[in-house]
Design a protein around this motif. Structure first.
Motif, short mmCIF file in Angstrom:
data_model
loop_
_atom_site.label_atom_id
_atom_site.label_comp_id
_atom_site.label_asym_id
_atom_site.label_seq_id
_atom_site.Cartn_x
_atom_site.Cartn_y
_atom_site.Cartn_z
N VAL A 141 -15.82 -13.39 22.11
CA VAL A 141 -14.44 -13.10 22.54
C VAL A 141 -14.43 -12.56 23.97
N ILE A 142 -15.31 -11.62 24.28
CA ILE A 142 -15.35 -11.06 25.64
C ILE A 142 -15.70 -12.15 26.64
N SER A 143 -16.69 -12.99 26.30
CA SER A 143 -17.08 -14.09 27.19
C SER A 143 -15.92 -15.06 27.38
N SER A 144 -15.21 -15.36 26.30
CA SER A 144 -14.08 -16.29 26.37
C SER A 144 -12.96 -15.74 27.24
N ILE A 145 -12.71 -14.44 27.13
CA ILE A 145 -11.67 -13.81 27.96
C ILE A 145 -12.04 -13.92 29.43
N LEU A 146 -13.31 -13.63 29.76
CA LEU A 146 -13.76 -13.75 31.15
C LEU A 146 -13.67 -15.19 31.64
N PHE A 147 -13.99 -16.14 30.75
CA PHE A 147 -13.92 -17.55 31.13
C PHE A 147 -12.48 -17.96 31.41
N VAL A 148 -11.54 -17.50 30.59
CA VAL A 148 -10.13 -17.81 30.80
C VAL A 148 -9.64 -17.22 32.13
#
Length: 704
Positions: free
Chosen positions: A566-573
């Motif tokens: 989730v944290i990685s996905s937020i940074l990717f977004v």
């Protein structure tokens, strides 16, 4: 001729080497590296500090707030006389020395209140020193803040080399790499001591005296490692690191007949689980079988394998065992003397109990909730323990769906305050009807049984595990009305006595803000710029992160993998939003604010659980969109705003300062639940919009 040929061959190689040197010393790589260091060390201390100072794990995002506040202050600083690069190693050295002192002297907090059951009763060895809760938490916050100030100053210094959005894109890319590398190291079992070496060595490219600081880095790691080795030797245990815990594993003495005594595992001196020989007449593990003779059994939180061993001895034909921690499972598989996990009747699932309940289509005669007590939180962004979602009304409703017509559920908890297990009793009564039975045992253990199979059953008498009569239960509930507060997926705070913010939280939050003011006020005076727009954006965004991690935990499970993804996905977004702004250079906010506010209102009005029906693939898609779209819209607003600033370091500093306030607002989920955080996030984004409108009106007035 030969010499010329050699020169011709070596020339391209030399050029490539020169290009690599130029890249590795260039501003883009240094900003990437500084951003990597900041998030990698933040994650490292989020994992390390609660494992050393047990009580920090129950004050949710203290390490996160300290790191954000420290980096914010560092980005504000304009002092040219000191080099942030040289300060980082020194301050990290001080921080790790303090943590090593806690390890060696086994310093523990004195818990002054019973408003929030922190379960400090299970300590097995008297610590050498006890210190007040207030002093420990404020002290470690101050030291962490102090350590992260030069890290923020370094990131701020590197940001100034690029236009704002490009700088922030590189910053996000470095942060994303930090999350991915730390997650990979955790997955492969590297301890925080190893990660500390990686994080400190990454600082070397910024330093002038590289050899000296490399030696200092190695010395720093050796000090922490020596503290752990001393601890192991003096206590006869072995430190094992899992993605969730620092396990301290004891090999128990052999049984009188010379057979293995199994093992016990502790988290910072507090009992977690064991794998020991279990006899058929064991009253705790054998209690459910006094009421039912099950064929198919589900064990949630199977731990060291004791519940599984008892189920096998009672003649179960099939057992599904769910354990969230792969290291705990391996301990039970190889060290439990009864080797229950190796039996062909047993199927093991490594994952989250709630996630298993949601997706299984099996029917069970007995569902056992092991003595689930993680002694910690599943995320630095959340105020819930790893097992909280397992004890909600919705969780028990999922158990009810998978019980056979004569099935029962058995939960066992070990708490010194009776209102905790009796709150579970009240929840189970609400779900299963008025047929729940309570048993009180030794070591503060309480077992509650319910389900259709308990209909018409009377209390079974035992010598050490006494049944509590319905009249006695009702008498306790009448004297403690908070027992009737039912935990739900929106308010899963089983261990919070009342729906209010505990007094110790208010005191500590006030103290943390006061401590922060000492370095923050001079930094703000030096800045002489106020950016309330970025401040409110930061507060709103951290609340969105908290909401996303909490809700996606219900979809994918409260695991460290969920947290990392989730944290990685937020940074990717966020990175995608930056790249969009770099490419198309939009200037208007209207559409993105409209979409953000609509999406937030919808997430508040539509309960998340209503999206979780249907097939798993559809659940993943809808849940990801439900949580991800507000993040995307918020990231677009931030990227457009950031593209228009003149000082990217100060704008990001104000944003991180807002994140600290958003992190403090997260505590309001304790009295009001997690959906309430959406309302606060809406308020923060409206304030940021009002600030934009006010500035535009002011500029228009000046133009006229």
């Amino acid at each position: 001729m030969s010499e010329e040929s050699t020169e011709d061959r070596t020339a391209p190689t030399n050029k490539r080497i020169q290009k690599w040197k130029a890249f590795l010393t260039g501003p883009a790589f240094l900003l990437f590296l500084a951003s990597f260091i900041s998030l990698f060390l933040e994650l490292l201390f989020i994992r390390l500090v609660p494992s050393v100072i047990h009580v920090v794990g129950f004050f949710t995002n203290l390490v996160l707030l300290a790191s954000f506040m420290g980096m914010s202050i560092g980005m504000f600083q304009r002092d040219k006389r000191t080099s942030p690069e040289d300060q980082i190693m020194l301050r990290l050295f001080i921080l790790t020395i303090i943590l090593s002192i806690f390890i060696v002297f086994r310093i523990k907090a004195v818990i002054p209140t019973q408003e929030h059951n922190l379960n400090e009763v299970s300590e097995i060895r008297a610590p050498h020193m006890r210190v007040g809760l207030f002093f420990i938490l404020t002290g470690i916050y101050g030291v962490l803040l102090y350590a992260f100030i030069p890290i923020g100053a370094l990131v701020g210094k590197c940001l100034k080399e690029f236009p704002p959005v490009k700088a922030y894109s590189i910053n996000i890319l470095g942060s994303l790499f930090g999350v991915l590398l730390f997650s990979a190291l955790s997955y492969f079992g590297f301890s925080p001591v190893s990660c500390l070496l990686v994080g400190t060595l990454a600082i070397l490219p910024f330093l002038r005296k590289k050899r000296l600081h490399a030696l200092l880095s190695v010395l720093l790691v050796c000090i922490v490692a020596s503290a752990y080795l001393y601890e192991e030797k003096s206590n006869s245990w072995k430190n094992l690191w899992t993605p969730y815990y620092n396990l301290k594993v004891f090999i128990n003495p052999p049984a009188p007949d010379g057979s293995s005594g199994g093992f016990s595992a502790f988290v910072n001196n507090f009992f977690l689980l064991s794998g020991v020989p279990i006899s058929d007449d064991n009253e705790v593990y054998g209690l459910p079988y006094r009421y039912v003779r099950p064929e198919r059994i589900l064990v949630l939180g199977s731990g060291g394998g004791n519940d599984v061993a008892m189920a096998l001895s009672m003649g179960a034909s099939h057992i599904d065992a769910v354990e969230i921690d792969p290291m705990v499972f391996r301990l039970g598989k190889y060290l439990n003397p009864q080797q229950a996990y190796n039996n062909p009747k047993v199927t093991v699932y490594i994952g989250d109990a709630r996630n298993y309940l949601k997706n299984t289509q099996e029917k069970y005669d007995l569902v056992i909730f092991g003595t689930l007590d993680s002694h910690g939180l599943f995320s630095a962004f959340s105020s819930i323990k790893m097992e909280n979602f397992v004890y909600t009304r919705e969780s028990f409703e999922e158990v009810k769906r998978i019980l056979s017509p004569q099935g029962i559920i058995a939960t066992t908890v070990g708490f010194d305050q009776i209102w905790v297990p009796l709150r579970i009793y009240s929840t189970m009564q609400q779900v299963f009807g008025k047929n729940a039975i309570v048993h009180l045992g030794i070591s503060s253990l309480v077992t509650v049984l319910a389900g259709p199979g308990m209909e018409g059953k009377s209390i079974q008498e035992m010598s050490r595990y006494k049944g509590l009569s319905p009249a006695a239960v009702q008498d306790i509930i009448a004297k403690n009305p908070e027992i009737s507060i039912i935990p739900t997926d929106d308010w899963p705070h089983l261990f919070l006595r009342k729906k209010k913010l505990p007094l110790e939280y208010l005191k500590i939050m006030g103290a943390l803000l006061l401590i922060s003011c000492f370095p923050l006020v001079p930094a703000l005076r030096a800045s002489k710029r106020i950016s309330t727009h970025f401040f409110f954006l930061g507060a709103g965004f951290l609340l969105l992160e908290t909401k996303s991690i909490t809700e996606l935990a219900l979809t994918f499970g409260s695991t460290w993998i969920t947290n990392a993804v989730v944290i990685s996905s937020i940074l990717f977004v966020v990175l995608l939003a930056n790249l969009y702004v770099l490419r198309f250079k939009p200037e208007k906010y209207d559409t993105w604010y409209t979409l953000l506010l609509i999406s937030l209102v919808l997430t508040y009005l539509i309960p998340h659980k209503s999206l979780l029906a249907g097939n798993p693939a559809l659940q993943v898609l809808i849940s990801s969109l439900f949580c991800g779209l507000p993040i995307l819209f918020a990231a677009m607003i931030f990227a457009i705003s950031f593209s228009q600033v003149s000082n990217s370091s100060e704008a990001l500093a104000w944003n991180m300062l807002g994140c600290v306030i958003g992190g403090l607002c997260e505590y309001l989920s304790l009295p009001y639940g997690f959906r309430f955080l959406v309302l606060i996030a809406i308020g923060m984004y409206l304030l940021s919009l009002i600030d934009l409108i006010r500035k535009k009106v002011g500029e228009h007035g000046l133009a006229n």
